[in-house]
Design a protein around this motif. Structure first.
Motif, PDB file in Angstrom:
ATOM      1  N   UNK A   1      29.445  46.821  57.988  1.00 24.92           N
ATOM      2  CA  UNK A   1      30.421  47.632  58.725  1.00 24.92           C
ATOM      3  C   UNK A   1      29.810  48.931  59.229  1.00 24.92           C
ATOM      4  N   UNK A   2      28.851  49.457  58.499  1.00 25.14           N
ATOM      5  CA  UNK A   2      28.236  50.733  58.898  1.00 25.14           C
ATOM      6  C   UNK A   2      27.528  50.619  60.248  1.00 25.14           C
ATOM      7  N   UNK A   3      26.612  49.672  60.443  1.00 26.21           N
ATOM      8  CA  UNK A   3      25.966  49.550  61.758  1.00 26.21           C
ATOM      9  C   UNK A   3      26.892  48.992  62.839  1.00 26.21           C
ATOM     10  N   UNK A   4      27.830  48.138  62.457  1.00 21.79           N
ATOM     11  CA  UNK A   4      28.710  47.525  63.441  1.00 21.79           C
ATOM     12  C   UNK A   4      29.774  48.486  63.957  1.00 21.79           C
ATOM     13  N   UNK A   5      30.358  49.258  63.026  1.00 16.12           N
ATOM     14  CA  UNK A   5      31.517  50.082  63.379  1.00 16.12           C
ATOM     15  C   UNK A   5      31.379  51.551  63.037  1.00 16.12           C
ATOM     16  N   UNK A   6      30.303  51.895  62.351  1.00 16.19           N
ATOM     17  CA  UNK A   6      30.070  53.294  62.025  1.00 16.19           C
ATOM     18  C   UNK A   6      30.786  53.770  60.786  1.00 16.19           C
ATOM     19  N   UNK A   7      31.436  52.860  60.036  1.00 21.76           N
ATOM     20  CA  UNK A   7      32.230  53.263  58.876  1.00 21.76           C
ATOM     21  C   UNK A   7      31.906  52.420  57.651  1.00 21.76           C
ATOM     22  N   UNK A   8      32.366  52.920  56.503  1.00 20.41           N
ATOM     23  CA  UNK A   8      32.423  52.135  55.278  1.00 20.41           C
ATOM     24  C   UNK A   8      33.889  51.827  55.006  1.00 20.41           C
ATOM     25  N   UNK A   9      34.152  50.888  54.122  1.00 24.63           N
ATOM     26  CA  UNK A   9      35.533  50.499  53.846  1.00 24.63           C
ATOM     27  C   UNK A   9      36.338  51.693  53.339  1.00 24.63           C
ATOM     28  N   UNK A  10      37.450  52.028  54.002  1.00 25.21           N
ATOM     29  CA  UNK A  10      38.251  53.177  53.576  1.00 25.21           C
ATOM     30  C   UNK A  10      39.333  52.828  52.557  1.00 25.21           C
ATOM     31  N   UNK A  11      39.459  51.564  52.210  1.00 22.55           N
ATOM     32  CA  UNK A  11      40.563  51.099  51.358  1.00 22.55           C
ATOM     33  C   UNK A  11      40.480  51.644  49.933  1.00 22.55           C
ATOM     34  N   UNK A  12      41.641  51.839  49.327  1.00 23.95           N
ATOM     35  CA  UNK A  12      41.688  52.127  47.893  1.00 23.95           C
ATOM     36  C   UNK A  12      41.090  50.940  47.154  1.00 23.95           C
ATOM     37  N   UNK A  13      40.495  51.220  45.982  1.00 18.77           N
ATOM     38  CA  UNK A  13      39.800  50.168  45.239  1.00 18.77           C
ATOM     39  C   UNK A  13      40.178  50.210  43.763  1.00 18.77           C
ATOM     40  N   UNK A  14      40.352  49.016  43.172  1.00 15.08           N
ATOM     41  CA  UNK A  14      40.654  48.902  41.747  1.00 15.08           C
ATOM     42  C   UNK A  14      39.681  47.929  41.104  1.00 15.08           C
ATOM     43  N   UNK A  15      39.010  48.380  40.072  1.00 12.56           N
ATOM     44  CA  UNK A  15      38.018  47.584  39.360  1.00 12.56           C
ATOM     45  C   UNK A  15      38.666  46.927  38.138  1.00 12.56           C
TER      46      UNK A  15
END
Length: 206
Positions: free
Chosen positions: A130-144
């Protein structure tokens, strides 16, 4: 606060406005559990072979809406990798390019919270593209899920060691086992773990 600032910076660097929806507040009430099968354990040099994902709505795993994507490989898959996930290069003849897989995955998750087992690795693998394709990292909340399990288990054995292996958690929660090292099966089993933990106040002692 940190997540808000990070996402503000992230949104500013989005290069493809088609994916602005990732930054919108989710209204579905759903959680997406996902898993990646990869050629190895180093996000910098290894590639995604398959992505499995399912949505959770309230107390249900929406298996009828599951996603299972296979990704075309430019390089031969190593023998070591094949012994783990049983996916050979010839099995991917009808697979899709990684760019298409990432886009399908993003449309699937939307702004939903993401959950997973050692989710940091899977998110890092997605961010690699996503970084090279769209310039971003996943912005979603995350639960481990392993962290949720640890927090509920530690009260039963405060002086002991907690086994955080996937198979050990499945056994301890008395959940059914599906064929392991299959991205979709692993996502479904992780979803079962997530649901059981969410509805369990305190886990029994081992």
């Amino acid at each position: 606060m940190f997540r808000t600032l990070r996402n503000r910076w992230n949104r500013k660097h989005l290069k493809d406005e088609r994916f602005a929806f990732l930054f919108e507040e989710d209204q579905s009430g759903e959680v997406v559990v996902f898993d990646c099968e990869t050629t190895g354990l180093d996000p910098k040099k290894d590639e995604i072979i398959s992505i499995g994902a399912v949505k959770i709505k309230e107390n249900r795993i929406l298996t009828d809406e599951a996603m299972h994507l296979f990704v075309r490989q430019e390089k031969q898959i190593s023998h070591e990798s094949i012994t783990i996930h049983q996916i050979r290069h010839c099995d991917l003849e009808d697979a899709i390019p990684i760019e298409e897989a990432i886009e399908k995955f993003l449309y699937f998750i939307g702004g939903r919270t993401l959950a997973g087992y050692y989710l940091e690795f899977d998110v890092a693998m997605i961010n690699k593209y996503t970084k090279p394709m769209m310039g971003i990292t996943l912005p979603n909340r995350q639960e481990e899920v392993s962290a949720i399990y640890y927090d509920k288990k530690i009260s039963t054995i405060p002086q002991g060691n907690i086994d955080l292996r996937f198979e050990a958690i499945i056994d301890d929660l008395a959940l059914p086992k599906l064929q392991a090292h299959d991205a979709l099966n692993d996502a479904v089993m992780t979803a079962m773990i997530y649901l059981k933990l969410k509805h369990t106040t305190r886990l029994r002692d081992a």
